[in-house]
Design a protein around this motif. Sequence first.
Motif, short mmCIF file in Angstrom:
data_model
loop_
_atom_site.label_atom_id
_atom_site.label_comp_id
_atom_site.label_asym_id
_atom_site.label_seq_id
_atom_site.Cartn_x
_atom_site.Cartn_y
_atom_site.Cartn_z
N TRP A 205 0.83 -1.21 0.00
CA TRP A 205 0.00 0.00 0.00
C TRP A 205 0.86 1.26 0.00
CZ3 TRP A 205 -1.01 4.07 3.48
CH2 TRP A 205 -2.18 4.81 3.23
N ALA A 385 -3.25 -4.56 3.01
CA ALA A 385 -2.49 -4.12 1.84
C ALA A 385 -2.94 -4.77 0.55
CB ALA A 385 -1.00 -4.38 2.06
N THR A 388 -4.91 -3.07 -2.21
CA THR A 388 -4.23 -2.13 -3.12
C THR A 388 -4.35 -2.60 -4.56
OG1 THR A 388 -2.67 -1.64 -1.34
CG2 THR A 388 -2.06 -0.92 -3.56
#
Length: 493
Positions: A205, A385, A388
């Motif tokens: 991210w 993350a 993303t």
Amino acid sequence: MRRGESKAATRGANRSSSSSSWKSRYIGYGLVLGFVLMLLYLMVNAQFSNSPNGYLGPATTSKTESIPATTYQGNQAWQEDGSRGLEEGHREEVASTHTERSTGQRQEKDDESEKQRTEKNSIEEQLGNDRSSNYWEEGRQSEKKDTIEFSEFGGGTDDFNHYLDGLKPVTVRSVPNPEDAPPCTTRLNVPAMVIELGGLTGNYWHDFTDVLVPLFIGARRFGGEVQLLVVNLLPFWVDKYRRIFSQISRHDIVDLEKDDDRGVVRCYPHVVVGYGSRKEFTIDPSLDDTGGGYTMVNFTEFLRQSYSLPRDRPIKLGTNHGARPRMMILERTNSRKLMNLPEVAAAARAAGFEVTVAGGRPTSTYDEFAREVNSYDVMVGVHGAGLTNCVFLPTGAVLLQIVPYGRLESIAQTDFGEPARDMGLRYIEYDIAADESSLMDVFGKDHPMIKDPVAVHLSGWGNVAEWYLGKQDVRVNIERFRPFLTQALEHLQ
């Protein structure tokens, strides 16, 4: 002195002594009360300053910069800190590559082998396991299963300091006369842009929010005619995103620190230093003073061009009768796991989706994985993350974020909700209830961790990071979840 006078004097002295003692105690109590109030203020203030919303702000380069710059007769020069400067006259900037290292800096990243760091940046982390980041490192250090500790005013991580530890300062100096500048050892008649790969680079991210999105904002306007000067260059990291870098610049990437060792002084018409994104994982055109007017939709279009992704729109069910939209469910194997993932996948299939669970350690390359993500119409995953990867979804696709328990809705909105909408995605949020969280089994319904998440947030970011993000898994209530699957289908009509 007479006896009566002596007694009177003694009583007077006692009253004076008593009054003085009472005043001392009063002052002491006041100091203690003031100290307590100040401590409470600092703790509340620290909550906001240590939150991701506080410290995950724009940072393409460090704020102090190390490109000594000079100007002399030549092309128009810009010196940027997110705004134009030195526009009057015709000037050229001379960049030497002297980089100064900050004191208190952590052990150099070179101490790790490139192979080890590549492992940390595996696609497994991109799928949502966050293994490469020290982002929650302190919150995950205590893994004792037999002892549960929670302090009302305890905890707290120093993630902001971790962030700065990985940055190397860059210093800019300007001189009024060309003869005062060091002689150029190389000259290129294109602009240059300095970028920093320290901080939390390596967390998927942060790769985008701290480097790639700001780089797009600052450099895209040059149409490839810009040279990138990189501080703390990580060759494997640049190679991972080589398609993005090749679209940003047609010129070789410069390792600024190696230039420093060789005494190289590079000259450019102008140098851009310190341009930030100003918002997390998204672009606000009203805050962009480069004149580009870019949006996050432009960024995702740029990525599709960079990776030659074929789909710019998801399936449209109204014109594809009988078709089943494709759904990717991101599997996490560290924290924030979906404990009933098979049931979630089965419910999605029953709702009409063709479902793929993405997890483990894929053998595909990053380029191939980007292409795979682009083939889906819906992405589902627990906050982390891995979400993303929504940057590779076609515009109009659906992102369904499952938000863990613990008043994390604001963080989830900032990190992925607002960016998804800015990308032109349809965003759906499913907030985990207390009885869907593994923390209920750990603490019980009457513990502050369950009963009063606001108090947990006020107690310090460490408790939030350690428990709500670092030690929580979720078991989705399938009946409660079904309407969200229906909503995702409706977005594709």
